[in-house]
Design an enzyme around this catalytic site. Structure first.
Site, PDB file in Angstrom:
ATOM      1  N   THR A 252       0.844  -1.195   0.000  1.00 53.18           N
ATOM      2  CA  THR A 252       0.000   0.000   0.000  1.00 53.18           C
ATOM      3  C   THR A 252       0.877   1.241   0.000  1.00 53.18           C
ATOM      4  O   THR A 252       1.885   1.305   0.695  1.00 53.18           O
ATOM      5  CB  THR A 252      -0.941   0.015   1.217  1.00 53.18           C
ATOM      6  OG1 THR A 252      -1.873  -1.052   1.095  1.00 53.18           O
ATOM      7  CG2 THR A 252      -1.728   1.315   1.306  1.00 53.18           C
TER       8      THR A 252
ATOM      9  N   PHE B 153       1.178   5.035   0.956  1.00 53.23           N
ATOM     10  CA  PHE B 153       0.615   6.054   1.848  1.00 53.23           C
ATOM     11  C   PHE B 153       1.159   7.417   1.442  1.00 53.23           C
ATOM     12  O   PHE B 153       2.313   7.533   1.027  1.00 53.23           O
ATOM     13  CB  PHE B 153       1.013   5.775   3.305  1.00 53.23           C
ATOM     14  CG  PHE B 153       0.298   4.599   3.926  1.00 53.23           C
ATOM     15  CD1 PHE B 153       0.729   3.306   3.686  1.00 53.23           C
ATOM     16  CD2 PHE B 153      -0.812   4.783   4.741  1.00 53.23           C
ATOM     17  CE1 PHE B 153       0.079   2.214   4.253  1.00 53.23           C
ATOM     18  CE2 PHE B 153      -1.475   3.703   5.310  1.00 53.23           C
ATOM     19  CZ  PHE B 153      -1.032   2.416   5.065  1.00 53.23           C
TER      20      PHE B 153
END
Lengths: 376, 376
Positions: free
Chosen positions: B281, B283
């Site tokens: 992921t 960020f």
């Protein structure tokens, strides 16, 4: 120093010559096309195009102009390819389509599957498209619906593809790539969520609210006013409504349609709790045959883009050069390859049109894993 | 009939003349640019460009060539605009940037907010970027984090923007449009989900599994083998892990990181249940000032596209003509306007570069509601 008007006069003189040469160039390209039709040669010649780009760049002096003239020639060569594809179509040399044109879907006898259960939005969409009394059944997941179609257990599946507020239904996009099923129709229905509970239940006593994750998202503003409520996501809004009926617990409520509330004997505690008015969902009709309805006017495709600067841009040029209006573009990560994307494009057109054939042929040569998802 | 080689020879002759005229045209455009710098005139002249397109189309005979020469001149005029923007930059006439260049974020003294709680992936991302001992606190929602930044309660927020499997985090994209906060950094962390339960719990006795909706999606294949388990979505994976500890119910488990399992004293019942290996992921680091780090090399923008055929394509040309590599394009529905989209584009570059200035100026003139989300 020359005035602006003088400079513009000079530009006009240069432009007259460029326009003349452009027309002359296209005439020669047409002859090249005739040769290619006769000799059965491919339109797209990577080596020749690369040579031409190097050659034109070598003839100008500034870096700015080297880059510019190459851009210009990429466009010019794309145009001559388009012309030559048109010649192939005219000569009947493009071969037959992988999709078969049909006059009707035969909705009267069709067996249709939708995801969810009695009272689901998917059921409402299905009834809108196939009629109130259509022969139907439901399955638990989108994947189940795709499998039912693939196996032929049902003729058509009705699946949500996009919501006007929440955006794409990612899972359905991914399933369209995974399965060899095709889109043959679409229907848009309005989505109006309500908060429904047991008859007589009060907002103040609620502790838990059930719904589909998307519906919870679409009612965020209302739910944020009640941040003490636990939000529980279930497969669809109708299951949520049924759970409220089954549990007989006054502290529970569902976010669902007024229709689902009625089906399960619930009371609408708060009507129209959508963040947005005018919320609607587009559902697609999917089948396992490569067919399209006569007069279909929208095409959905997906493709992967090679890792090179400008690749996506050059792929999109095929839509423009063939006068095709893109109505939508979505990117989704490609499974197993971090930060690489698959693009989903919707554009206006019918598979029988030469412009569409040209664009698809160009896209197939220049992209990776092009798939026509349907014409509808 | 001429041979292919003869035809290609003819093309070469025509091309030599086109290339010469192209170079001549750009020299005149440069003089027009000099005039515009001095007179303070705008580069983009809608009326003049429209007239030119009509004029060149009137001078060729076939419909195919009319369309083609107009496409070609749109590109040519876009190039001369680019040249003229460069002249403005050189002359210092482009004015100052709305973003301020800084040398460092001052991470040592920064107060950082993340969404979720002890053990969340967001916390792991924050520690990776700001260090183990950074001054931090957590909030319940992404919106809370954006508000904390806007008010200055925190200096930076750490928010997930994209997962390599699930795609964009739509809510964060929407919040970037809504709030006047800006991206100043990014950090990518691997996501490895486990199924965690009370120590000694068995898979066979499980009835409910808690997690964040995205994590449930990312472990679909594993969870489908246990379709009798109820899936309950909560705000994040750490809340799910904490719930298992708090409830002390052996029939419940959480999909969370091994780190979160450890924090809440849970046992990993099944390790690495992700559908995809290599799941990660991205960020973003967000702040309320319009600043960017020296040497920043990626720019995120969003804009709306007017409803005209080819609009998106022509907007994308600004990236190509300025040699800017787009690394990502996302579309999201525009709130309150059905089936209209806002585009989010990431491209390589720094706000100080002339090519970036040129592209942004062109995009601002031709798109609607252009917003620079950050340079990082």
């Amino acid at each position: 120093m020359a005035t602006l008007e003088e400079l513009r006069g000079q530009l006009d003189v240069v432009d007259d010559q460029i326009v003349k040469l452009y027309e002359e160039r296209m005439k020669i390209c047409e002859q090249v096309g005739e040769y290619k039709v006769e000799a059965g040669r491919k339109v797209f010649d990577r080596v020749r195009e690369k040579e031409k780009l190097q050659n034109v760049a070598s003839k100008v002096s500034s870096d700015f102009d080297k880059k510019g003239i190459q851009e210009l020639y990429q466009q010019l060569m794309s145009m001559s390819r388009k012309l030559q594809y048109q010649q192939l179509v005219k000569a009947g040399a493009l071969g037959r389509l992988p999709f078969i044109e049909i006059d009707s879907l035969g909705v009267e006898k069709a067996r249709v599957v939708f995801q969810g259960m009695e009272g689901a939005y998917g059921q409402a969409a299905m009834k809108t498209y196939f009629g109130e009394d259509c022969n139907s059944y439901s399955v638990r997941t989108f994947r189940d619906a795709m499998e039912a179609i693939e196996e032929g257990a049902a003729d058509y599946a009705v699946l949500p593809i996009e919501n006007s507020t929440a955006g794409a239904v990612n899972e359905v996009y991914d399933l369209l790539v995974e399965f060899e099923n095709y889109i043959v129709g679409e229907v848009i229905i309005p989505i109006t969520h309500t908060l429904a509970g047991l008859p007589g239940a009060q907002l103040s006593e609620l502790k838990r609210v059930y719904s589909k994750a998307e519906a919870l998202m679409q009612t965020t503003r209302f739910l944020e006013e009640h941040s003490d409520w636990q939000q529980i996501s279930v497969a669809n809004t109708a299951i949520a409504a049924k759970k409220i009926l089954d549990d007989q617990d006054r502290t529970q409520a569902a976010v669902c349609s007024a229709y689902a509330a009625k089906v399960y004997g619930l009371e609408v505690l708060e009507d129209n709790i959508n963040d947005e008015s005018g919320n609607c969902t587009r559902f697609i009709i999917v089948t396992n045959q490569k067919v399209f309805l006569k007069g279909a006017k929208k095409i959905s495709i997906c493709f992967e883009v090679p890792h090179e600067s400008g690749s996506l841009y050059h792929l999109l040029s095929h839509f423009i050069y063939n006068d095709l209006n893109m109505s939508k573009i979505e990117s989704r990560p490609i499974e197993g390859r971090s930060w690489e994307y698959r693009f989903f494009v919707d554009f206006e057109g019918n598979l029988e049109e030469p412009g569409v054939k040209n664009a698809l042929r160009g896209l197939r040569e220049e992209s990776r894993s092009l798939k026509i998802l349907g014409n509808y």
